[in-house]
Design an enzyme around this catalytic site. Structure first.
Site, short mmCIF file in Angstrom:
data_model
loop_
_atom_site.label_atom_id
_atom_site.label_comp_id
_atom_site.label_asym_id
_atom_site.label_seq_id
_atom_site.Cartn_x
_atom_site.Cartn_y
_atom_site.Cartn_z
N SER A 165 -0.34 62.72 34.20
CA SER A 165 -0.88 61.49 34.74
C SER A 165 -2.07 61.01 33.92
CB SER A 165 -1.21 61.68 36.22
OG SER A 165 -1.21 60.45 36.88
N ASP A 194 9.68 58.14 39.13
CA ASP A 194 8.24 58.05 39.31
C ASP A 194 7.87 56.60 39.63
OD1 ASP A 194 5.47 58.16 39.16
OD2 ASP A 194 5.44 59.45 37.39
N HIS A 218 6.56 61.70 40.72
CA HIS A 218 5.37 62.02 39.94
C HIS A 218 5.06 63.52 40.08
CE1 HIS A 218 1.96 60.39 37.75
NE2 HIS A 218 1.09 60.97 38.57
#
Length: 648
Positions: free
Chosen positions: A198, A304, A335
């Site tokens: 991320s 995601d 995610h």
């Protein structure tokens, strides 16, 4: 990629004692053979733990002195005593004190002297005994670092780049945040691999895009390549917040007190109009892909809905254009870190990747398939290249349906029109559930039932010619696999995994830093359809993403929507559908009006990346198509109403 089984990574390891590390003497014959794998011969318990503050050369908080970023280091003690230098695995993160890392939300912890006791995740436990140093960097304005958070901008990127410069003798570091004595990184050869999920992986992308020397490889997991594409999709707002709110979420108390000017710059530079501004240009790493020297091992979940795979697809394609050596994993998850959906294979592959890229070991990973793709939960296929050889953008044409049916999707150009009225209360899952029947909030088009599987691999485009009835309109285009299947439940809060009580261990533990983590399994759901890819846009930005403009009701506008990258095989017996609609509930914000749009089908197309191209499509749809019955299909539900930060 085939998984190699070795005792060091077997899932039966359930205690730290089970991975006790011992040095194994080499025979003369083995000593003459180049190593193919680093082994755990160094003591993690006796590793050197130290903290330094690296001078960034910037003064973001305006206090008149150069900002320093806290850099916590765990490295094996033995190589330095032997006169050997080690490479570095680095994770630069804003989450070490505010939010935590990984599935168990781990934070850094320190002893009374300020030395790091626990580093989140398994990287230090596993790689330090194998002859690597692990470096955890607090991004500027977070945890123990000076400066301000600027969400992917110069301060963020320089936080990590300065550390790589220091590791290579080009920057200064000190033993304290405000003073201290200079410290040299004389224990490393400077070769660095950055990794992170991320925001962390995003920083790896950003640092690689500077072309900094010494960064040999990056492993961005569910990472952003252009921050505009995190907040907007071609002018359509994706989230109801902005980068100023995200900075406020992660910044330290000191940064909160001294970084108001940076916060204002973030707020002013990211208007909710969706216009591309200079702020976004400074946070677009794709434009600097030509500067990338490092190899890239890219990992992303194809479902995601936080950091959407458009970020992965455009980064991958840009790197390809500039000849960057690459590898990719694409999962069915949302995610989620690969450590939590394919743990054994992930640790093995990452180990071999770093051995090859940072230690120079000839272990063959560079000759193995480039891509691993999860086709069904826990079932993976490989490709020698990605997209696979023979993949071609194939133009499909929607055609109007009969009064009792829905539209069709095929290779022949069609005439006619379709109309729909934006309903902000409905989402892609609502549309897909009724894809086989005409409904007023969408236009749907289906192929005949396939006689053989049809594989999509890459990024699709949908070009629409639409006439609105109001001065504003948002658009969504969705590709759907219509047919029964079992997939990972990416709409669940855990986005496709279930966390178990059992733990497995991946490296050596200490009293303060366990190498043992909760296992997971795939959380699956039976569905009647699968959303394969989606894209959004504001029709007012049809001419340019730089500046939107009000629409003239009754005038036709042409716009191409860029859909997220994917790799999906539509099985025989299923159908491929294209849906065009307005607001995708809770994934984009609604327009200021509620328009009805008329699609000119003679000038509306879907360019889909098909393995085998138009010939494969023709073969797959050559059977006799039966008329689709109006049916409500059961499918996955996305977590409506949830707003995310790009955390891990």
């Amino acid at each position: 990629m085939p998984t190699r089984t070795r005792s060091a990574i077997r899932r039966t390891l359930v205690t730290a004692a089970a991975v006790a590390l011992t040095a194994v003497p080499l025979t003369p014959a083995a000593a003459r053979t180049a190593p193919r794998e680093s082994t755990p011969v160094y003591s993690y318990a006796q590793a050197v733990r130290e903290s330094v503050w690296v001078d960034t050369g910037l003064d973001a908080d305006g206090d008149g002195r150069s900002d320093r970023v806290a850099t916590d280091i765990v490295r094996p003690a033995e190589p330095a005593r032997q006169g050997r230098k080690v490479p570095v695995v680095m994770d630069a993160s804003p989450y070490y004190s505010c939010c935590g890392r990984g599935n168990e939300s781990q934070l850094k912890t320190y002893d009374a002297q300020g030395r790091v006791v626990r580093m989140p995740l398994f990287y230090d436990n596993y790689f330090v005994p194998r002859g690597y140093a692990f470096v955890g960097v607090d991004l500027a304005g977070t945890n123990r670092s000076d400066g301000c958070v600027d969400v992917g901008g110069r301060f963020d990127v320089q936080s990590a780049k300065a550390v790589i410069d220091w590791l290579n003798g080009r920057a200064r570091a000190y033993t304290s945040r405000t003073g201290g004595t200079p410290v040299r990184a004389d224990w490393t050869d400077g070769s660095t691999g950055m990794i992170g999920k991320s925001w962390d992986g995003t920083i790896a992308n950003g640092v690689a895009a500077t072309g900094v020397r010494g960064l040999k490889t990056i492993v961005p997991i569910s990472a952003i390549s252009s921050w505009y594409d995190y907040y907007f999709a071609q002018g359509a707002p994706l989230y109801d917040g902005g980068p100023d709110e995200l900075a406020d979420y992660v910044e330290s108390a000191d940064a909160h007190a001294h970084c108001a000017a940076v916060q204002r710059e973030l707020a002013d530079g990211s208007p909710r109009s969706g216009d591309w501004t200079a702020l976004w240009s400074r946070r677009d790493y794709v434009e600097d892909a030509a500067k990338v020297r490092a190899s890239v091992f890219l990992v992303h979940g194809m479902q995601d809905l936080n950091v959407r795979t458009k970020n992965a697809g455009q980064w991958w394609d840009a790197l390809a254009r500039h000849g960057v050596r690459r590898k990719i994993w694409l999962s069915q998850t949302g995610h989620v870190d690969p450590f939590d959906y394919r743990r054994g294979a992930w640790v093995d592959t990452l180990h071999r990747w770093f051995d090859h890229e940072l230690l120079g070991y000839d272990n063959g990973i560079d000759s193995e398939p480039v891509a691993d793709v999860e086709r069904r939960p826990d079932q993976w296929v490989t490709s020698a290249a990605w997209p696979p050889a023979g993949t071609r953008g194939t133009v499909l044409h929607p055609a109007a349906g009969s009064r009792a049916g829905v539209g069709t999707l095929g290779l022949r150009r069609a005439a006619g029109t379709e109309r729909f009225t934006d309903d902000p209360g409905l989402s892609e899952t609502d549309w897909a559930a009724h894809v086989t029947a005409p409904t007023p909030e969408k236009a749907g088009f289906l192929t005949a039932p396939l006689t053989r599987a049809l594989r999509l691999a890459g990024s699709a485009e949908v070009t629409v010619t639409a006439t609105p009835t109001t001065a504003s309109a948002h658009l969504t285009a969705v590709l759907v696999d219509v047919g029964a299947d079992t997939i990972r439940d990416y709409g669940d809060p855990a986005e496709g995994i279930t966390t178990l009580a059992e733990r497995t261990c991946w490296g050596e533990s200490t009293a303060g830093d366990s190498a043992c983590y909760k296992e997971t399994r795939a959380k699956t759901t039976a569905v009647g359809y699968t959303v394969v890819s989606r894209g959004w846009a504001d029709l007012g930005h049809h001419a340019s993403v730089t500046r939107g403009a009000p629409l003239t009701p009754g005038r036709a506008y042409r716009m191409t929507l860029h859909l997220a990258a994917t790799d999906h095989s539509v099985p025989a017996g299923h159908r491929l559908a294209l849906i065009v609609a307005g607001t995708d509930k809770d994934l984009i914000d609604p327009a200021s009006t509620r328009p009805t749009l008329t699609l000119d089908l003679s000038r509306t197309t879907a360019k889909v990346p098909l393995v085998g191209g138009a010939e494969a499509f023709a073969r797959a749809t050559s059977g006799r198509a039966t008329a689709p019955a109006p049916t409500v299909l059961e499918g996955i539900r996305t977590p409506h109403g949830t707003r995310h930060v790009p955390a891990g």
